[in-house]
Design a protein around this motif. Sequence first.
Motif, PDB file in Angstrom:
ATOM      1  N   ARG A   1      -3.295   8.629   2.853  1.00  0.00           N
ATOM      2  CA  ARG A   1      -2.921   7.628   1.847  1.00  0.00           C
ATOM      3  C   ARG A   1      -2.751   8.280   0.470  1.00  0.00           C
ATOM      4  O   ARG A   1      -1.890   7.886  -0.312  1.00  0.00           O
ATOM      5  CB  ARG A   1      -3.973   6.518   1.774  1.00  0.00           C
ATOM      6  CG  ARG A   1      -3.915   5.544   2.942  1.00  0.00           C
ATOM      7  CD  ARG A   1      -4.746   4.305   2.669  1.00  0.00           C
ATOM      8  NE  ARG A   1      -6.164   4.605   2.521  1.00  0.00           N
ATOM      9  CZ  ARG A   1      -7.033   4.615   3.529  1.00  0.00           C
ATOM     10  NH1 ARG A   1      -6.624   4.340   4.774  1.00  0.00           N
ATOM     11  NH2 ARG A   1      -8.298   4.892   3.316  1.00  0.00           N
TER      12      ARG A   1
ATOM     13  N   ARG B   1       3.231   3.820   2.312  1.00  0.00           N
ATOM     14  CA  ARG B   1       2.681   3.860   3.656  1.00  0.00           C
ATOM     15  C   ARG B   1       3.578   4.713   4.557  1.00  0.00           C
ATOM     16  O   ARG B   1       4.784   4.528   4.604  1.00  0.00           O
ATOM     17  CB  ARG B   1       2.560   2.442   4.226  1.00  0.00           C
ATOM     18  CG  ARG B   1       1.860   2.376   5.570  1.00  0.00           C
ATOM     19  CD  ARG B   1       1.782   0.942   6.042  1.00  0.00           C
ATOM     20  NE  ARG B   1       0.867   0.162   5.233  1.00  0.00           N
ATOM     21  CZ  ARG B   1      -0.448   0.084   5.451  1.00  0.00           C
ATOM     22  NH1 ARG B   1      -0.988   0.752   6.464  1.00  0.00           N
ATOM     23  NH2 ARG B   1      -1.212  -0.655   4.684  1.00  0.00           N
TER      24      ARG B   1
ATOM     25  N   TYR C   1       5.252  -3.632   8.694  1.00  0.00           N
ATOM     26  CA  TYR C   1       5.385  -3.076   7.344  1.00  0.00           C
ATOM     27  C   TYR C   1       6.844  -2.714   7.072  1.00  0.00           C
ATOM     28  O   TYR C   1       7.319  -1.670   7.502  1.00  0.00           O
ATOM     29  CB  TYR C   1       4.500  -1.833   7.173  1.00  0.00           C
ATOM     30  CG  TYR C   1       3.034  -2.079   7.411  1.00  0.00           C
ATOM     31  CD1 TYR C   1       2.265  -2.741   6.458  1.00  0.00           C
ATOM     32  CD2 TYR C   1       2.417  -1.656   8.587  1.00  0.00           C
ATOM     33  CE1 TYR C   1       0.912  -2.974   6.666  1.00  0.00           C
ATOM     34  CE2 TYR C   1       1.069  -1.878   8.807  1.00  0.00           C
ATOM     35  CZ  TYR C   1       0.321  -2.542   7.843  1.00  0.00           C
ATOM     36  OH  TYR C   1      -1.012  -2.762   8.052  1.00  0.00           O
TER      37      TYR C   1
ATOM     38  N   MET D   1       7.664   0.767   5.049  1.00  0.00           N
ATOM     39  CA  MET D   1       7.043   1.987   5.542  1.00  0.00           C
ATOM     40  C   MET D   1       8.056   3.131   5.674  1.00  0.00           C
ATOM     41  O   MET D   1       9.218   2.925   5.998  1.00  0.00           O
ATOM     42  CB  MET D   1       6.407   1.701   6.914  1.00  0.00           C
ATOM     43  CG  MET D   1       5.649   2.847   7.526  1.00  0.00           C
ATOM     44  SD  MET D   1       4.963   2.381   9.160  1.00  0.00           S
ATOM     45  CE  MET D   1       3.556   1.409   8.647  1.00  0.00           C
TER      46      MET D   1
END
Length: 314
Positions: free
Chosen positions: A22, A28, A86, A89
């Motif tokens: 992270r 992400r 997501y 991403m």
Amino acid sequence: MTEQLYPWGHTRRYNDFPTYFRGKFSERVQKVSVDAGFTCPNRDGTKALNGCSYCNNQTFQPDYCRLEKSISEQLQQGIDFYSKKYQSMKFLAYFQAYSNTYADLAVLKARYEEALNHPRIVGLVLGTRPDCVNAEILDYLAELSKSCYVMVEYGVESVQNKTLKRINRGHQFAEAKWAIEETARRGIHTCAHLILGLPGETRQDLLNQARTISKLPVENLKLHQLQIHKGTRLAVEFKRQPDDFHLFTAEEYLDLVVDYLELLNPAIIVERFVSQAPPGLLIAPKWGLKNFEFVAKLEKRLAERNTWQGRLFG
């Protein structure tokens, strides 16, 4: 009471991969596996025909990784799967099956660059063997790493030559040491994969392994327990001579990993502790534990023992 900050800058008792990952990226990022059609010198006759005694690639290959699909198609299918949750991403193309640096440089360039041409791919993770890289390949990867993330994940498996011979690995530890050092020297991210519990290795051997790996410029580490999978030579050996194997119980393995972590260089990021094989392929040991459940038990045990990664390092 203020929680203790460890050398890696947070309060978890080991240098964990999710926190590192992270912090590494501003968004992400998820690995997406791809089968690029590579083989292995342990399967094509260069060194052997039957592969390493424990190896069954079906144990880790997602359903969408099929050779009838192009690299781009496989990546898109994996990206579509993760994007349901997501939308924003980004992804790393994870060349996982077999030895993904085992080809002429022109072939490697074409396959890697096909993956990197996808607008949502921001880097490569290349699973391979230490005897399947050379200076020319590493120089190319070093150049590539100036514009994207590149990680080379080496199957080291053991630091003992007698074990490597026993499992038909086809190389010695010196080759793993050279590959890791030369990769790191060029500024390419490194990962070492090790199996705990291979036939003939004692508990002390495994703790000495932690000391040996800690001396190398390994950035990430993947550990997993020995598992016996259907369709492998190890499965035949296990059936014939089960007394040659010590398959850890989950509790035994938990305590081993705590002891291993205590000796491990705190700069090494631990990406994985256990492996999960599809139930239909797994012969033993059958723990019934998912990865996150093992990690929860590990964190509890570290706290109970008031210990942490690297406490005994040095």
